[in-house]
Design a protein around this motif. Structure first.
Motif, PDB file in Angstrom:
ATOM      1  N   MET A  75      45.819  52.689  -4.766  1.00  0.00           N
ATOM      2  CA  MET A  75      45.286  51.365  -5.117  1.00  0.00           C
ATOM      3  C   MET A  75      45.620  51.025  -6.561  1.00  0.00           C
ATOM      4  O   MET A  75      45.999  49.895  -6.881  1.00  0.00           O
ATOM      5  N   GLU A  76      45.476  52.014  -7.438  1.00  0.00           N
ATOM      6  CA  GLU A  76      45.774  51.799  -8.862  1.00  0.00           C
ATOM      7  C   GLU A  76      47.263  51.513  -9.057  1.00  0.00           C
ATOM      8  O   GLU A  76      47.647  50.608  -9.801  1.00  0.00           O
ATOM      9  N   LYS A  77      48.132  52.269  -8.361  1.00  0.00           N
ATOM     10  CA  LYS A  77      49.590  52.047  -8.454  1.00  0.00           C
ATOM     11  C   LYS A  77      49.945  50.627  -7.967  1.00  0.00           C
ATOM     12  O   LYS A  77      50.719  49.912  -8.603  1.00  0.00           O
ATOM     13  N   ALA A  78      49.353  50.242  -6.811  1.00  0.00           N
ATOM     14  CA  ALA A  78      49.628  48.907  -6.256  1.00  0.00           C
ATOM     15  C   ALA A  78      49.083  47.823  -7.187  1.00  0.00           C
ATOM     16  O   ALA A  78      49.699  46.762  -7.352  1.00  0.00           O
ATOM     17  N   PHE A 122      46.116  36.446  -0.606  1.00  0.00           N
ATOM     18  CA  PHE A 122      46.231  37.072   0.717  1.00  0.00           C
ATOM     19  C   PHE A 122      45.395  36.309   1.736  1.00  0.00           C
ATOM     20  O   PHE A 122      44.434  35.612   1.396  1.00  0.00           O
ATOM     21  N   CYS A 123      45.751  36.472   3.021  1.00  0.00           N
ATOM     22  CA  CYS A 123      44.971  35.904   4.122  1.00  0.00           C
ATOM     23  C   CYS A 123      44.962  36.927   5.260  1.00  0.00           C
ATOM     24  O   CYS A 123      46.030  37.320   5.747  1.00  0.00           O
ATOM     25  N   GLY A 150      38.563  44.491   1.238  1.00  0.00           N
ATOM     26  CA  GLY A 150      38.025  45.261   0.111  1.00  0.00           C
ATOM     27  C   GLY A 150      39.123  45.935  -0.694  1.00  0.00           C
ATOM     28  O   GLY A 150      39.125  45.912  -1.929  1.00  0.00           O
ATOM     29  N   ILE A 151      40.096  46.515   0.011  1.00  0.00           N
ATOM     30  CA  ILE A 151      41.213  47.197  -0.663  1.00  0.00           C
ATOM     31  C   ILE A 151      42.107  46.184  -1.380  1.00  0.00           C
ATOM     32  O   ILE A 151      42.503  46.391  -2.534  1.00  0.00           O
ATOM     33  N   LEU A 152      42.402  45.058  -0.727  1.00  0.00           N
ATOM     34  CA  LEU A 152      43.256  44.041  -1.343  1.00  0.00           C
ATOM     35  C   LEU A 152      42.637  43.476  -2.621  1.00  0.00           C
ATOM     36  O   LEU A 152      43.335  43.249  -3.615  1.00  0.00           O
ATOM     37  N   TYR A 176      42.719  53.523   6.941  1.00  0.00           N
ATOM     38  CA  TYR A 176      42.302  53.989   5.609  1.00  0.00           C
ATOM     39  C   TYR A 176      43.498  54.180   4.679  1.00  0.00           C
ATOM     40  O   TYR A 176      43.357  54.175   3.456  1.00  0.00           O
ATOM     41  N   LYS A 177      44.723  54.331   5.254  1.00  0.00           N
ATOM     42  CA  LYS A 177      45.931  54.565   4.444  1.00  0.00           C
ATOM     43  C   LYS A 177      46.574  53.273   3.952  1.00  0.00           C
ATOM     44  O   LYS A 177      47.672  53.283   3.408  1.00  0.00           O
ATOM     45  N   PHE A 178      45.903  52.151   4.146  1.00  0.00           N
ATOM     46  CA  PHE A 178      46.494  50.843   3.854  1.00  0.00           C
ATOM     47  C   PHE A 178      47.080  50.757   2.448  1.00  0.00           C
ATOM     48  O   PHE A 178      48.202  50.301   2.249  1.00  0.00           O
ATOM     49  N   ALA A 179      46.325  51.215   1.438  1.00  0.00           N
ATOM     50  CA  ALA A 179      46.803  51.122   0.045  1.00  0.00           C
ATOM     51  C   ALA A 179      48.090  51.928  -0.138  1.00  0.00           C
ATOM     52  O   ALA A 179      49.047  51.465  -0.773  1.00  0.00           O
TER      53      ALA A 179
END
Length: 481
Positions: free
Chosen positions: A26-29, A46-47, A65-67, A151-154
């Motif tokens: 998440m931090e890298k993205a 995003f949508c 939440g991740i986005l 859960y691996k989305f990021a």
């Protein structure tokens, strides 16, 4: 927003354990998004569009939440968004066609927006032929993942951002559950909570066990911790989610029953209401009925899909209960909880269904007297045993039966709902009324809606409301001061 920050991986090593590994990505993205935002001199948007059930809706809240943690801003119009995600459903075949149709439109928009990313996830992605079709005909899609590795989305998104190539990560099955990732809730005062994933039932018409995998239950301590965190964040009502909540706990190292889990959740201070779905009749225990009857927090509503009233058809559906067994269960529930509201799902036109079988279904509807029913015309689902059964029922016959069933259900529902007219009930206000902004819409414990005078300051709070007039499936009421 439920966020848990992690400092893992700050020394440059990628963490191996979860969720630390995902916070690292998440931090890298986030750094990539920040750089892009500075370049184009506006925030990236995003949508997320959700197709399907409440399990999918909860998964979408995790994606959002991740986005937001990564630095994206929500945009409701997918044609204007820089990142479009479809969280897909595959229960019905035409759902797939809708996704392909909308993807075609997105492809044209993407040609004009060089920053645009498109991701597909959810149940439809668990079908091999779907992924093959996307690889071949929809090369502009950036990211494809399924139901088991959400859960691996990021990590997957960061991989796509770094590589610039289409990323596909589909797992056939998993026993993995990763806790403590960010979630952005749609409502501040109520929330879905997954208690288990997957399904072991293999009803002959249903694709879900093939795309969501085997049953696996979350650790009860993790569920309690999540609910406590939600309540601390203002949630007063939770909906416990699973394909079959009644079989919760069977896969745990130290098994506990669904009824025992409910008793633990009930102890949480500040939580006012507990709902759950879906219940499979074959697993609904007397222990659960007793716990519901004694509870002060479990809502007086039970969704109990019958699917058909014919024992012969139920056997073909692989439902593993009989008409008599279902009616006996309903009788035990109503005796223990007289004010219970029962709702159901019914399929019309299952292969081999005769007029006699359909009359059995009508008989169950008349005997149970449901508050409401979701009625479906059977549709072939490739990949399920029912799709290749002989004796598919002619379309005109199915439509006639469907209309007859719908009338029966609606007539009974109107009578059952009207029984509460004149009573005073507790309503949780959920929104301003869609058609009249001088009214608010509240939900009763039995899941019925009531519209009464109010304003936005009342949203998320409980009020005593007199139900003055029943309008079929909802009430017009007034607040009792």
């Amino acid at each position: 927003m439920e966020k848990l920050h992690s400092t893992a991986g700050q020394n440059g090593n990628i963490p191996i354990t979860e969720p630390e590994r995902q916070y690292y990505f998440m931090e890298k993205a986030r750094q990539i998004v920040q750089k892009k935002t500075e370049e184009i001199k506006r925030p990236l948007t995003f949508c997320v569009t959700t197709f399907g059930c409440q399990m999918n809706a909860r998964d979408s809240e995790k994606l959002v939440g991740i986005l937001e943690q990564i630095g994206y801003i929500e945009e409701s119009d997918e044609e204007k968004a820089d990142f479009v995600i479809y969280n897909t459903c595959t229960v019905r075949e035409n759902a797939n066609q809708r996704v392909y149709g909308r993807l075609g439109q997105l492809g044209r928009i993407k040609k004009k927006n060089p920053h645009m990313l498109i991701a597909l996830c959810g149940c439809m992605m668990q079908e091999l032929e779907v992924v093959e079709k996307l690889k071949k005909s929809y090369r502009f899609v950036d990211l494809i993942f399924g139901t088991h590795n959400i859960y691996k989305f990021a990590e997957l998104l960061e991989t796509r951002m770094e590589s610039g190539r289409m990323v596909i990560d589909i797992w056939k099955d998993t026993d993995k559950i990763v806790e403590d990732l960010p979630v952005e809730r749609k409502y501040p005062f109520k929330s879905g909570v997954n208690i288990m994933f997957g399904c072991n039932n293999f009803c002959s018409y249903c694709i879900v066990p093939y795309v969501r995998g085997r049953e696996r239950s979350r650790d009860p301590k993790a569920i309690i911790r999540e609910v406590e965190r939600l309540v601390a964040d203002g949630v007063v009502e939770v909906m416990l989610l699973g394909q079959n909540v009644n079989s919760y706990g069977k896969t745990l190292e130290h098994p506990i029953t669904f009824a025992q889990l409910l008793q633990e959740i009930e102890k949480i201070d500040g939580l006012e209401r507990i709902r759950f779905m879906t219940s499979h009749p074959k697993d609904l225990s007397d222990e659960l009925i007793r716990v519901m009857a004694e509870s002060k927090k479990i809502c007086r509503h039970l969704h109990l899909p019958v699917q058909s009233g014919s024992t012969r058809i139920l056997e073909k559906m692989n439902r593993r209960y009989t008409k008599e067994g279902y009616l006996e269960l309903v009788s035990r529930i109503k005796n223990a909880i007289p004010d219970i509201s029962l709702t159901t799902d019914i399929i019309v036109g299952f292969p081999g269904e005769t007029e006699e079988d359909f009359e059995e279904t009508l008989d169950v509807v008349r005997k149970v007297r449901y508050d409401s029913a979701f009625t479906f015309i059977y549709s072939k689902r490739t990949g399920t045993p029912a799709a290749v059964m002989e004796d598919q029922v002619p379309e005109d016959v199915v439509k006639d039966r469907f209309n007859r069933l719908l009338k029966e259900v609606q007539d009974i529902s109107a009578e059952v709902c009207a029984a509460h007219e004149g009573t005073v009930q507790t309503a949780l206000v959920e929104s301003i009324n869609d058609h009249d902004n001088s009214l608010v819409t509240g939900r009763l414990s039995n899941n019925l809606l009531v519209h009464f005078p109010g304003d936005a300051s009342m949203i998320g709070k409980f009020y005593q409301v007199r139900l003055n007039e029943c309008r079929g499936f909802y009430y017009i009421g007034e607040q009792i001061k």
